[in-house]
Design a protein around this motif. Structure first.
Motif, PDB file in Angstrom:
ATOM      1  N   SER A 211     -18.868   5.709   2.717  1.00  0.00           N
ATOM      2  CA  SER A 211     -18.007   4.658   2.189  1.00  0.00           C
ATOM      3  C   SER A 211     -16.558   5.003   2.524  1.00  0.00           C
ATOM      4  CB  SER A 211     -18.159   4.550   0.679  1.00  0.00           C
ATOM      5  OG  SER A 211     -17.528   5.644   0.058  1.00  0.00           O
ATOM      6  N   ARG A 212     -15.681   4.082   2.210  1.00  0.00           N
ATOM      7  CA  ARG A 212     -14.269   4.270   2.530  1.00  0.00           C
ATOM      8  C   ARG A 212     -13.739   5.587   1.964  1.00  0.00           C
ATOM      9  NH1 ARG A 212     -10.961  -0.701   3.004  1.00  0.00           N
ATOM     10  NH2 ARG A 212     -12.884  -1.533   2.138  1.00  0.00           N
ATOM     11  N   ILE A 213     -14.225   5.925   0.765  1.00  0.00           N
ATOM     12  CA  ILE A 213     -13.723   7.149   0.150  1.00  0.00           C
ATOM     13  C   ILE A 213     -14.567   8.367   0.512  1.00  0.00           C
ATOM     14  CG2 ILE A 213     -12.690   5.920  -1.782  1.00  0.00           C
ATOM     15  CD1 ILE A 213     -15.089   7.005  -3.475  1.00  0.00           C
ATOM     16  N   GLY A 214     -15.434   8.208   1.503  1.00  0.00           N
ATOM     17  CA  GLY A 214     -16.163   9.364   2.011  1.00  0.00           C
ATOM     18  C   GLY A 214     -17.436   9.708   1.268  1.00  0.00           C
ATOM     19  N   LYS A 215     -17.850   8.816   0.397  1.00  0.00           N
ATOM     20  CA  LYS A 215     -19.092   9.073  -0.327  1.00  0.00           C
ATOM     21  C   LYS A 215     -20.271   8.592   0.512  1.00  0.00           C
ATOM     22  CE  LYS A 215     -21.164   8.089  -4.786  1.00  0.00           C
ATOM     23  NZ  LYS A 215     -21.124   7.253  -5.976  1.00  0.00           N
ATOM     24  N   PRO A 216     -21.342   9.404   0.604  1.00  0.00           N
ATOM     25  CA  PRO A 216     -22.481   8.987   1.425  1.00  0.00           C
ATOM     26  C   PRO A 216     -23.280   7.891   0.739  1.00  0.00           C
ATOM     27  CG  PRO A 216     -22.959  11.076   0.364  1.00  0.00           C
ATOM     28  CD  PRO A 216     -21.536  10.741   0.024  1.00  0.00           C
ATOM     29  N   ILE A 217     -23.357   6.738   1.380  1.00  0.00           N
ATOM     30  CA  ILE A 217     -24.121   5.644   0.789  1.00  0.00           C
ATOM     31  C   ILE A 217     -25.439   5.443   1.503  1.00  0.00           C
ATOM     32  CG2 ILE A 217     -22.096   4.424  -0.056  1.00  0.00           C
ATOM     33  CD1 ILE A 217     -22.160   2.652   2.343  1.00  0.00           C
ATOM     34  N   GLY A 218     -25.648   6.208   2.570  1.00  0.00           N
ATOM     35  CA  GLY A 218     -26.922   6.109   3.275  1.00  0.00           C
ATOM     36  C   GLY A 218     -26.952   7.042   4.465  1.00  0.00           C
ATOM     37  N   GLY A 219     -28.063   7.019   5.171  1.00  0.00           N
ATOM     38  CA  GLY A 219     -28.193   7.858   6.352  1.00  0.00           C
ATOM     39  C   GLY A 219     -28.933   7.108   7.439  1.00  0.00           C
ATOM     40  N   LEU A 220     -28.624   7.494   8.676  1.00  0.00           N
ATOM     41  CA  LEU A 220     -29.200   6.803   9.815  1.00  0.00           C
ATOM     42  C   LEU A 220     -29.692   7.877  10.764  1.00  0.00           C
ATOM     43  CD1 LEU A 220     -29.252   3.804  10.548  1.00  0.00           C
ATOM     44  CD2 LEU A 220     -27.102   4.145  11.773  1.00  0.00           C
ATOM     45  N   SER A 221     -30.906   7.722  11.285  1.00  0.00           N
ATOM     46  CA  SER A 221     -31.393   8.767  12.177  1.00  0.00           C
ATOM     47  C   SER A 221     -32.160   8.204  13.350  1.00  0.00           C
ATOM     48  CB  SER A 221     -32.293   9.735  11.414  1.00  0.00           C
ATOM     49  OG  SER A 221     -33.552   9.150  11.205  1.00  0.00           O
ATOM     50  N   ILE A 222     -32.166   8.993  14.406  1.00  0.00           N
ATOM     51  CA  ILE A 222     -32.977   8.673  15.560  1.00  0.00           C
ATOM     52  C   ILE A 222     -34.010   9.784  15.670  1.00  0.00           C
ATOM     53  CG2 ILE A 222     -31.232   9.750  17.034  1.00  0.00           C
ATOM     54  CD1 ILE A 222     -32.167   7.914  19.260  1.00  0.00           C
ATOM     55  N   THR A 223     -35.272   9.374  15.706  1.00  0.00           N
ATOM     56  CA  THR A 223     -36.364  10.336  15.603  1.00  0.00           C
ATOM     57  C   THR A 223     -37.218  10.333  16.853  1.00  0.00           C
ATOM     58  OG1 THR A 223     -36.444   9.937  13.230  1.00  0.00           O
ATOM     59  CG2 THR A 223     -38.375  10.974  14.216  1.00  0.00           C
ATOM     60  N   SER A 224     -37.718  11.496  17.212  1.00  0.00           N
ATOM     61  CA  SER A 224     -38.656  11.562  18.314  1.00  0.00           C
ATOM     62  C   SER A 224     -39.581  12.758  18.104  1.00  0.00           C
ATOM     63  CB  SER A 224     -37.917  11.675  19.647  1.00  0.00           C
ATOM     64  OG  SER A 224     -38.805  11.397  20.712  1.00  0.00           O
ATOM     65  N   SER A 225     -40.442  13.000  19.063  1.00  0.00           N
ATOM     66  CA  SER A 225     -41.318  14.173  18.959  1.00  0.00           C
ATOM     67  C   SER A 225     -41.014  15.126  20.114  1.00  0.00           C
ATOM     68  CB  SER A 225     -42.783  13.742  19.008  1.00  0.00           C
ATOM     69  OG  SER A 225     -43.054  13.113  20.237  1.00  0.00           O
ATOM     70  N   THR A 226     -41.325  16.378  19.904  1.00  0.00           N
ATOM     71  CA  THR A 226     -40.966  17.418  20.879  1.00  0.00           C
ATOM     72  C   THR A 226     -41.585  17.184  22.251  1.00  0.00           C
ATOM     73  OG1 THR A 226     -42.731  18.717  19.883  1.00  0.00           O
ATOM     74  CG2 THR A 226     -40.474  19.273  19.268  1.00  0.00           C
ATOM     75  N   ASN A 227     -42.696  16.489  22.304  1.00  0.00           N
ATOM     76  CA  ASN A 227     -43.279  16.258  23.613  1.00  0.00           C
ATOM     77  C   ASN A 227     -42.698  15.033  24.315  1.00  0.00           C
ATOM     78  OD1 ASN A 227     -44.626  14.169  22.233  1.00  0.00           O
ATOM     79  ND2 ASN A 227     -46.380  15.519  21.811  1.00  0.00           N
ATOM     80  N   ARG A 228     -41.771  14.367  23.650  1.00  0.00           N
ATOM     81  CA  ARG A 228     -41.118  13.232  24.301  1.00  0.00           C
ATOM     82  C   ARG A 228     -39.654  13.512  24.582  1.00  0.00           C
ATOM     83  NH1 ARG A 228     -41.735   7.514  21.596  1.00  0.00           N
ATOM     84  NH2 ARG A 228     -40.033   7.269  23.110  1.00  0.00           N
ATOM     85  N   ALA A 229     -39.036  14.322  23.739  1.00  0.00           N
ATOM     86  CA  ALA A 229     -37.594  14.526  23.866  1.00  0.00           C
ATOM     87  C   ALA A 229     -37.175  15.876  23.294  1.00  0.00           C
ATOM     88  CB  ALA A 229     -36.859  13.407  23.135  1.00  0.00           C
ATOM     89  N   THR A 230     -35.971  16.290  23.639  1.00  0.00           N
ATOM     90  CA  THR A 230     -35.404  17.513  23.080  1.00  0.00           C
ATOM     91  C   THR A 230     -34.254  17.140  22.163  1.00  0.00           C
ATOM     92  OG1 THR A 230     -33.741  17.721  24.824  1.00  0.00           O
ATOM     93  CG2 THR A 230     -35.906  18.712  25.243  1.00  0.00           C
TER      94      THR A 230
END
Lengths: 261, 261
Positions: A211-230
């Motif tokens: 948020s504007r004041i730096g409070k975490p309001i959520g998280g976003l991730s990109i996920t994969s598996s070791t046999n597809r990506a590093t």
DNA sequence: CTGACAGGTTCCATTTAGTGAAACACGATC
DNA sequence: GATCGTGTTTCACTAAATGGAACCTGTCAG
């Protein structure tokens, strides 16, 4: 006081039954429910009946099966749209998954745990949402750590106490001390990694939505598996993630989130 | 026996309260709820408490407000993914809305009424889902008529009885006889129009999503307003709609929907 | 045809849990 | 320091949930 749930009152039992039906994932017959539930026949029967004419369940007379009802679907949408970030983030998540071709998760912090509120899988479109709605640990997931890293000290202490540090894999960070060190690194770097800390073979790169004041309001991730990506592959998308997180935060700010931030 | 809801038992009341919170759309304080609910103070209080430690609600001690809880969010996802068509159709709807730039609705038939399960608004991305989860009449909406047109006679009779033909606008088809004629035309044409029959100024073009055996499992529509588009404009997208409906049906068929079709 | 059985539904005396008027606690005003 | 708006707790009263057992089906086997 560890795992509380005295299943208070009738309402509690009814909700348990509701969850039982929901958990089954498909229309269930009475006797199937009876076998997994520990309620006596008549009780289960009335519970189901109550839920049914409350429209929370739907009873198909033809096949004699129960499935989730309209009213729950209606509530579902309320819940989803009021879990706030999901509808706002949806277009950004779509864009991200298209741009990267990988799975994107959107999560929020709830009582020290990670609540996945949306999921977008570019490759296998059908199974999306399969795992959304789930609750996971914060200390060993990318989104979890990314959010924890930006919690103020006071809240962080609370949340750390709520973690039940279980060593899921060899890489799991299983002590509060180690986790604090990791959080400092994440804060410095701007994003977090999951180095197969929760499930073997699963890696991710995650950023907090602040948020504007730096409070975490959520998280976003990109996920994969070791046999597809590093990890390095995923890291190349870090700026896209940060970018999207910023935009989501902006939209959230301008839309609503008056108090509580 | 018209509109039944003796609010049976405690469960019914609890659910009413839950819906009250959900309906409010934002964190609510105790007294706000008290003023709209007809329960006495103490009763409302315990009801809220029960729901809260069932995790259906969340009580923020700081501000003293109630909002929807994690458990409901979890149930929400179960409900949504089991309402079956929504997750399957999502990518197709995304594509449609991008291709046309108009609002796309996905609906299913439930007990003779239209249940909107997803909505995608290309233009104003934020407000999507605002109206999804709503239940509407079948006889005066595009999706409703499109689905009714492909019901087998036996079911149609039932459903027609369930309609409460109210003349929303000058164009509303308000008798069963007229509706049957319209349905025949729709069947012949392959898609349905909503000529401001439900809300003045709102028009749409809708197609049914048909299972392999021709049973309507859902409806898909492109919606606009009279000051932005004409029926003819919308009709130009009819083939895209039909196409998408076909693909959704295919995906649904191959994924699951074993019985009940 | 008959008897046994499984999935569902209903009864009803017993017990439990929900009820709500009123009293209490706590802050914020006046 | 009296008063009002909120939220929380008490407790005798009452309505509601309980669950064992009986009762319906329909189905399948002998």
């Amino acid at each position: 006081m560890a795992s509380e749930r005295p299943a208070d009152g009738t309402v509690g039992k009814a909700l348990d039954v509701l969850e039982l039906v929901a958990g089954h994932g498909a229309p269930v017959r009475f006797s199937d429910l009876l076998s997994v539930s520990d309620h006596p026949k008549a009780t289960l029967y009335r519970l189901l009946q109550t839920l049914t004419n409350q429209q929370m369940l739907r009873h198909d007379a033809e096949s004699g099966t129960y499935s989730l009802g309209v009213r729950l679907v209606r509530l579902a949408h309320s819940a989803w749209s009021q879990s706030s970030l999901a509808p706002i983030a949806r277009p950004h998540i779509d864009a991200l998954s298209q741009a990267t071709g990988e799975t994107i998760h959107l999560a929020q912090l709830d009582a020290g745990h990670v609540l996945y509120v949306d999921k977008r899988n570019a490759a296998r479109a059908i199974e999306m949402f399969a795992q959304a709605g789930r609750v996971g640990p914060a200390y060993c997931t990318g989104v979890g750590k990314a959010m924890l890293a930006h919690l103020d000290p006071e809240h962080l202490d609370e949340v750390l106490k709520a973690q039940s540090f279980h060593r899921h894999t060899a890489n799991t960070i299983a002590t509060a001390v180690d986790l604090r060190a990791e959080l400092a690194r994440i804060r410095a770097r701007g994003y977090a990694f999951d180095r197969e800390e929760h499930e073997p073979g699963i890696i991710c790169c995650a950023v907090p939505i602040l948020s504007r004041i730096g409070k975490p309001i959520g998280g976003l991730s990109i996920t994969s598996s070791t046999n597809r990506a590093t990890l390095e592959d995923l890291e190349t998308h870090a700026d896209k993630l940060l970018n999207a997180a910023g935009r989501i935060a902006e939209d959230a700010e301008s839309w609503r989130f008056p108090e509580r931030i």
